[in-house]
Design a protein around this motif. Structure first.
Motif, PDB file in Angstrom:
ATOM      1  N   GLN A 149      -0.769  -0.708  -0.014  1.00 49.41           N
ATOM      2  CA  GLN A 149       0.349   0.005   0.610  1.00 49.41           C
ATOM      3  C   GLN A 149       1.684  -0.559   0.140  1.00 49.41           C
ATOM      4  N   TYR A 157       7.329  -2.202  -1.693  1.00 54.38           N
ATOM      5  CA  TYR A 157       7.919  -3.087  -0.682  1.00 54.38           C
ATOM      6  C   TYR A 157       8.648  -4.271  -1.303  1.00 54.38           C
ATOM      7  N   ASN A 160       8.040  -0.061   7.751  1.00 57.00           N
ATOM      8  CA  ASN A 160       9.188   0.808   8.022  1.00 57.00           C
ATOM      9  C   ASN A 160       8.956   2.164   7.382  1.00 57.00           C
ATOM     10  N   LEU A 161       8.317   3.053   8.105  1.00 57.96           N
ATOM     11  CA  LEU A 161       7.948   4.360   7.588  1.00 57.96           C
ATOM     12  C   LEU A 161       8.540   5.449   8.475  1.00 57.96           C
ATOM     13  N   ASN A 162       8.719   6.627   7.919  1.00 58.10           N
ATOM     14  CA  ASN A 162       9.245   7.752   8.696  1.00 58.10           C
ATOM     15  C   ASN A 162       8.136   8.319   9.572  1.00 58.10           C
ATOM     16  N   MET A 206       4.383   1.658  -2.096  1.00 50.81           N
ATOM     17  CA  MET A 206       5.706   1.936  -1.514  1.00 50.81           C
ATOM     18  C   MET A 206       6.774   0.964  -2.002  1.00 50.81           C
ATOM     19  N   TYR A 209      -1.963   2.979   5.803  1.00 51.99           N
ATOM     20  CA  TYR A 209      -1.148   4.007   6.430  1.00 51.99           C
ATOM     21  C   TYR A 209      -1.645   5.417   6.091  1.00 51.99           C
ATOM     22  N   GLU A 210      -1.918   5.691   4.818  1.00 54.41           N
ATOM     23  CA  GLU A 210      -2.339   7.033   4.426  1.00 54.41           C
ATOM     24  C   GLU A 210      -3.657   7.412   5.090  1.00 54.41           C
TER      25      GLU A 210
END
Length: 293
Positions: free
Chosen positions: A196, A202, A148-150, A200, A128-129
């Motif tokens: 990731q 998870y 589920n990211l903003n 985060m 993601y980054e």
């Protein structure tokens, strides 16, 4: 800074030898040395440590090298898209993690290159980054984001597919006999996690009180290299379904975890951006593909 000089700098940073860089650029070595020295004077920093027959980048030089590559890539992409604006041509660049949804995207891309042979495709793999950074810089048209990211700062399309988390292991592992894997099953086992997912957190709720009893040896940002550790029986790997090689000859098997964890997949792009014709074509075909279902 002129683009021509940035190109000279990048070539020199890649070769770390002024003679080879000059030959690559088809310029004389004194002219190249003068251009690099002028660039250092302009920036007020030293870019190279100079040694006999060899150069090395300073910290400032390493920073400029990374930025210059992005600038030159964006320049090339912009020029290509402008020159081909009258027809469907140019470059389509997508940054993406490994996901089951990539099959839909690859199907669309395959049709585009068949219909428009001059289109060039560039797929950049990363988490993601990585994908978000490339999108923000402007060197990619779209990013495929898992989780589920903003993503409220971007325009987006939610994909119909969802990725399922599970555990990858060798087929002769005792856990391979189970239909699903619970946190308790991992007590005392050596686990490789997704970078990731680890960053985060998870799985924190899923592990519950068992987390401290599990041996986490590290993380991977893409799964293939991790599968080699699993194949060597050095670890089990938490990963997503259908992205690891579970063919008979590879000797690995995927088992979903329970309680189940599924991740949404989202294609994002910059808000209010002026898309190239090929990027707009891809987006239209992606939307049509989802609507058809």
């Amino acid at each position: 800074m002129e683009l021509r000089v940035l190109n000279y700098f990048v070539a020199t940073a890649q070769e770390l030898n002024m003679t080879r860089a000059a030959q690559k650029l088809l310029v004389s070595q004194p002219a190249l040395s003068r251009q690099i020295a002028d660039l250092e004077d302009e920036l007020g920093v030293k870019l190279f440590n100079r040694q006999p027959r060899h150069l090395s980048l300073t910290p400032a030089g390493q920073y400029l090298f990374e930025q210059a590559k992005e600038i030159l890539a964006l320049t090339t992409k912009t020029k290509s898209n402008l020159q081909s604006s009258a027809v469907i041509s140019g470059d389509l660049t997508i940054a993406a993690g490994e996901s089951i949804a990539m099959q839909r995207i690859m199907n669309i891309i395959s049709n585009i290159v068949q219909d428009y042979p001059t289109v060039k495709i560039h797929i950049l793999s990363g988490d993601y980054e990585f994908a978000e950074k490339k999108l923000n810089i402007g060197t990619v048209d779209f990013a495929v984001i898992i989780g589920n990211l903003n993503l409220s700062n971007y325009a987006s399309i939610q994909m119909p597919e969802k990725d399922v988390w599970g555990l990858l292991m060798t087929k002769d592992d005792p856990l391979a006999k189970k239909d699903t894997i619970t946190p308790e099953d991992l007590i005392g086992r050596t686990i490789l996690n997704s970078q990731q997912a680890d960053t985060m957190h998870y799985f924190d709720n899923w592990f519950g009180n068992y987390k401290d009893q599990i041996n986490f040896i590290g993380t991977v940002n893409l799964s293939f290299n991790g599968t080699l550790l699993v194949k060597n029986k050095a670890a089990l790997m938490l990963t997503l379904d259908k992205i690891a090689n579970t063919s008979d000859e590879f000797g690995l098997i995927f088992k979903p975890i329970t309680p189940a964890m599924k991740e949404p997949i989202t294609v994002i792009w910059k808000n209010e951006t002026n898309m190239s014709p090929v990027a707009e074509l891809f987006l239209n075909r992606l939307q049509a593909s989802i609507s058809d279902e």
